[in-house]
Design an enzyme around this catalytic site. Structure first.
Site, short mmCIF file in Angstrom:
data_model
loop_
_atom_site.label_atom_id
_atom_site.label_comp_id
_atom_site.label_asym_id
_atom_site.label_seq_id
_atom_site.Cartn_x
_atom_site.Cartn_y
_atom_site.Cartn_z
N LEU A 77 0.86 -1.17 0.00
CA LEU A 77 0.00 0.00 0.00
C LEU A 77 0.90 1.22 0.00
O LEU A 77 1.99 1.21 0.59
CB LEU A 77 -0.90 0.04 1.24
CG LEU A 77 -2.03 -0.98 1.38
CD1 LEU A 77 -2.75 -0.77 2.71
CD2 LEU A 77 -3.01 -0.88 0.23
N ASP A 78 0.45 2.31 -0.65
CA ASP A 78 1.19 3.56 -0.58
C ASP A 78 1.35 3.99 0.87
O ASP A 78 0.50 3.70 1.72
CB ASP A 78 0.45 4.67 -1.33
CG ASP A 78 0.35 4.43 -2.82
OD1 ASP A 78 1.10 3.57 -3.33
OD2 ASP A 78 -0.46 5.10 -3.47
N ALA A 79 2.41 4.74 1.13
CA ALA A 79 2.64 5.23 2.49
C ALA A 79 1.45 6.01 3.03
O ALA A 79 1.08 5.89 4.20
CB ALA A 79 3.90 6.10 2.53
#
Length: 247
Positions: A77-79
């Site tokens: 997942l993106d940060a």
């Protein structure tokens, strides 16, 4: 005059993890012999990057639950994205999960609050996506030269100048949902790359649920994560009713 002493940051291997054992264990949504599913907090990268900033993998030692090795990421997942994140507890589990994620056997559901509204109440975004690398960094854009990318969406509610969307990506391209929403003219709220950064606000994109058909003889596993605190106000403005206010 002597210069004041400054404290050097601890190297990644020695610094405390960004979440305590109790905090990361409190984010476990599901656990069995193969996998763990956790609720990832927004604003924390899942793995180490060039900056050396704290990351979620530094917390995984507290998630062994009796096994000799910590679990490992089965996907990313993106940060800035919160919500459901799947970990494999050992190499055999990671191999199985890798096959599931590489095909279309898993179903991922995201919630987003976007600026404006998409062109219809439900539909499909199908722009191919291309990763662009420059000296100053990288980003993703819609391009005929890119890889196929498909995201199904449905409007769940409207608010003042914004819309609550349910999104189901059928492919797993980097930044897929964010770029597709921006390309449709409705960027995700507080998206500093593809929309407009909003000081003090986090990205309004949440990995809401996942369905994993891990066994041929048992029903698929469905795991759901409650929306994060930073999205509640906007969600409620769009008609969302939190579970503790549903009565």
């Amino acid at each position: 005059m002597a210069q004041p002493l400054t404290r050097r940051p601890l190297p990644p291997s020695r610094r405390p993890p960004p979440l305590s054992p109790e905090e990361i264990q409190g984010r476990v949504l599901y656990r069995d012999g193969l996998i763990l599913v956790i609720d990832k907090p927004a604003g924390l990268a899942v793995h180490a990057g060039p900056s050396g900033a704290p990351n979620l993998e530094e917390c995984f030692d507290a998630l062994r639950y009796g096994l000799p090795r910590p679990p490992a990421l089965a996907h990313r997942l993106d940060a800035d994205t919160s919500g459901v994140l799947v970990l494999g507890r050992h190499p055999k589990a990671l191999s199985k999960l890798g096959r599931l994620f590489s095909g279309r056997d898993t179903e991922k559901t995201y919630w987003a609050i976007v600026e404006g509204a998409p062109p219809a109440e439900q539909g499909v975004f199908e722009w191919p996506l291309l990763k662009v690398n420059t000296r100053n960094g990288w980003w993703v854009k819609a391009s005929d030269k890119g890889q196929p990318a498909v995201t199904r969406y449905k409007v769940l509610g409207h608010g003042p100048g914004m819309t609550w969307l349910e999104l189901k990506p059928e492919t797993g391209r980097t930044h897929q949902i964010r770029v597709h929403c921006a390309q449709a003219g409705c960027p995700v709220v507080a998206d500093r790359l593809y929309g407009a950064a909003k000081p003090g606000q986090l990205l309004h994109l949440h990995s809401r649920a996942i369905v994993l058909p891990l066994s041929k003889t048992k029903p698929p596993i469905r795991v759901e994560a409650a929306p994060p605190p930073h999205m509640i106000e906007a969600l409620m403005a769009c008609g969302y009713v939190p579970a503790d206010h549903s009565r």
